[in-house]
Scaffold this motif. Structure first.
Motif, PDB file in Angstrom:
ATOM      1  N   GLY A   1       9.528  -2.146  -4.537  1.00  0.00           N
ATOM      2  CA  GLY A   1       8.603  -1.070  -4.237  1.00  0.00           C
ATOM      3  C   GLY A   1       7.332  -1.171  -5.056  1.00  0.00           C
ATOM      4  N   VAL A   2       6.252  -0.560  -4.539  1.00  0.00           N
ATOM      5  CA  VAL A   2       4.985  -0.470  -5.265  1.00  0.00           C
ATOM      6  C   VAL A   2       4.403   0.921  -5.098  1.00  0.00           C
ATOM      7  N   ILE A   3       3.595   1.290  -6.078  1.00  0.00           N
ATOM      8  CA  ILE A   3       2.782   2.498  -6.003  1.00  0.00           C
ATOM      9  C   ILE A   3       1.392   2.141  -6.513  1.00  0.00           C
ATOM     10  N   ALA A   4       0.430   2.988  -6.215  1.00  0.00           N
ATOM     11  CA  ALA A   4      -0.939   2.727  -6.660  1.00  0.00           C
ATOM     12  C   ALA A   4      -1.007   2.760  -8.181  1.00  0.00           C
ATOM     13  N   ALA A   5      -1.691   1.788  -8.759  1.00  0.00           N
ATOM     14  CA  ALA A   5      -1.937   1.799 -10.200  1.00  0.00           C
ATOM     15  C   ALA A   5      -2.928   2.917 -10.489  1.00  0.00           C
ATOM     16  N   SER A   6      -2.733   3.621 -11.612  1.00  0.00           N
ATOM     17  CA  SER A   6      -3.607   4.768 -11.868  1.00  0.00           C
ATOM     18  C   SER A   6      -3.922   5.023 -13.342  1.00  0.00           C
ATOM     19  N   ALA A   7      -3.283   4.296 -14.252  1.00  0.00           N
ATOM     20  CA  ALA A   7      -3.478   4.544 -15.680  1.00  0.00           C
ATOM     21  C   ALA A   7      -3.820   3.248 -16.401  1.00  0.00           C
ATOM     22  N   ALA A   8      -4.541   3.360 -17.492  1.00  0.00           N
ATOM     23  CA  ALA A   8      -4.981   2.181 -18.241  1.00  0.00           C
ATOM     24  C   ALA A   8      -3.809   1.363 -18.775  1.00  0.00           C
ATOM     25  N   ALA A   9      -2.644   1.966 -18.947  1.00  0.00           N
ATOM     26  CA  ALA A   9      -1.482   1.260 -19.479  1.00  0.00           C
ATOM     27  C   ALA A   9      -0.594   0.647 -18.393  1.00  0.00           C
ATOM     28  N   ASP A  10      -0.912   0.850 -17.111  1.00  0.00           N
ATOM     29  CA  ASP A  10      -0.089   0.305 -16.029  1.00  0.00           C
ATOM     30  C   ASP A  10      -0.066  -1.226 -16.064  1.00  0.00           C
ATOM     31  N   VAL A  11       1.015  -1.801 -15.542  1.00  0.00           N
ATOM     32  CA  VAL A  11       1.123  -3.252 -15.398  1.00  0.00           C
ATOM     33  C   VAL A  11       0.908  -3.574 -13.924  1.00  0.00           C
ATOM     34  N   VAL A  12      -0.158  -4.281 -13.627  1.00  0.00           N
ATOM     35  CA  VAL A  12      -0.556  -4.553 -12.243  1.00  0.00           C
ATOM     36  C   VAL A  12       0.275  -5.680 -11.647  1.00  0.00           C
ATOM     37  N   ARG A  13       0.823  -5.443 -10.436  1.00  0.00           N
ATOM     38  CA  ARG A  13       1.544  -6.477  -9.682  1.00  0.00           C
ATOM     39  C   ARG A  13       0.587  -7.334  -8.881  1.00  0.00           C
ATOM     40  N   GLY A  14      -0.508  -6.729  -8.401  1.00  0.00           N
ATOM     41  CA  GLY A  14      -1.480  -7.435  -7.587  1.00  0.00           C
ATOM     42  C   GLY A  14      -2.413  -6.459  -6.898  1.00  0.00           C
ATOM     43  N   ILE A  15      -3.115  -6.947  -5.884  1.00  0.00           N
ATOM     44  CA  ILE A  15      -4.073  -6.147  -5.125  1.00  0.00           C
ATOM     45  C   ILE A  15      -3.663  -6.179  -3.658  1.00  0.00           C
ATOM     46  N   THR A  16      -3.670  -5.016  -3.013  1.00  0.00           N
ATOM     47  CA  THR A  16      -3.257  -4.940  -1.613  1.00  0.00           C
ATOM     48  C   THR A  16      -4.234  -5.678  -0.701  1.00  0.00           C
ATOM     49  N   VAL A  17      -3.669  -6.306   0.316  1.00  0.00           N
ATOM     50  CA  VAL A  17      -4.440  -7.103   1.275  1.00  0.00           C
ATOM     51  C   VAL A  17      -4.437  -6.391   2.627  1.00  0.00           C
ATOM     52  N   ARG A  18      -5.598  -6.338   3.251  1.00  0.00           N
ATOM     53  CA  ARG A  18      -5.749  -5.706   4.574  1.00  0.00           C
ATOM     54  C   ARG A  18      -4.798  -6.359   5.566  1.00  0.00           C
ATOM     55  N   ASP A  19      -4.127  -5.515   6.337  1.00  0.00           N
ATOM     56  CA  ASP A  19      -3.171  -5.988   7.330  1.00  0.00           C
ATOM     57  C   ASP A  19      -3.493  -5.320   8.656  1.00  0.00           C
ATOM     58  N   GLN A  20      -3.916  -6.085   9.634  1.00  0.00           N
ATOM     59  CA  GLN A  20      -4.336  -5.533  10.916  1.00  0.00           C
ATOM     60  C   GLN A  20      -3.174  -4.924  11.698  1.00  0.00           C
TER      61      GLN A  20
END
Length: 150
Positions: free
Chosen positions: A51-70
């Motif tokens: 699962g993923v949720i939007a990153a929102s805090a300076a201490a979050d660990v980023v998994r990646g960036i969402t990619v547009r899906d048509q």
């Protein structure tokens, strides 16, 4: 069904979350857990293993960036809904929106306070995107390329 009567005079360069070029990239698929996540936004691990949720805090660990899906809907829909299978880029080039003026080659950060998931090259109180740099520069609210070095 309505007939389209207005057209763009030029093709758009890019949209938020589009893959930047055809070089090899890494995409993972993760289920959106608690709230919709826009395209071209940083995400972090959710509660579930995949699962993923939007990153929102300076201490979050980023998994990646969402990619547009048509496949998620019409052009007017710019997000993954809860329970959608989101494409998340971990390596490659992706279009994002700049919060303020950014410079090519600078490390990429997500603006935490009042940034609406936009990206900046300013470190103070912002979320570092690991191994990410701006491939192109631009002004506030312009689309720019971020390179994830994975």
């Amino acid at each position: 069904m309505a007939t389209q009567t207005t057209y763009l005079t030029e093709q758009r360069t890019a949209l938020e979350g589009m893959i930047g070029n055809t070089e090899p990239n890494n995409l993972i698929s993760r289920e959106v857990e608690t709230a919709a996540i826009g395209f071209g936004k940083a995400v972090k691990q959710g509660v579930a293993d995949r699962g993923v949720i939007a990153a929102s805090a300076a201490a979050d660990v980023v998994r990646g960036i969402t990619v547009r899906d048509q496949s998620v809907g019409a052009d007017s829909i710019d997000e993954f809904a809860v329970n959608d299978s989101a494409l998340v880029m971990t390596r490659g080039l992706v279009w994002v929106t700049a919060f303020d003026t950014v410079i090519a080659g600078a490390p990429a950060y997500m603006r935490v306070v009042g940034g609406s998931g936009k990206f900046t090259d300013t470190t103070t109180d912002n979320l570092a995107i690991p191994n990410a740099i701006f491939e192109t520069g631009g002004a506030a609210d312009e689309l720019v390329l971020v390179r994830l070095l994975g």
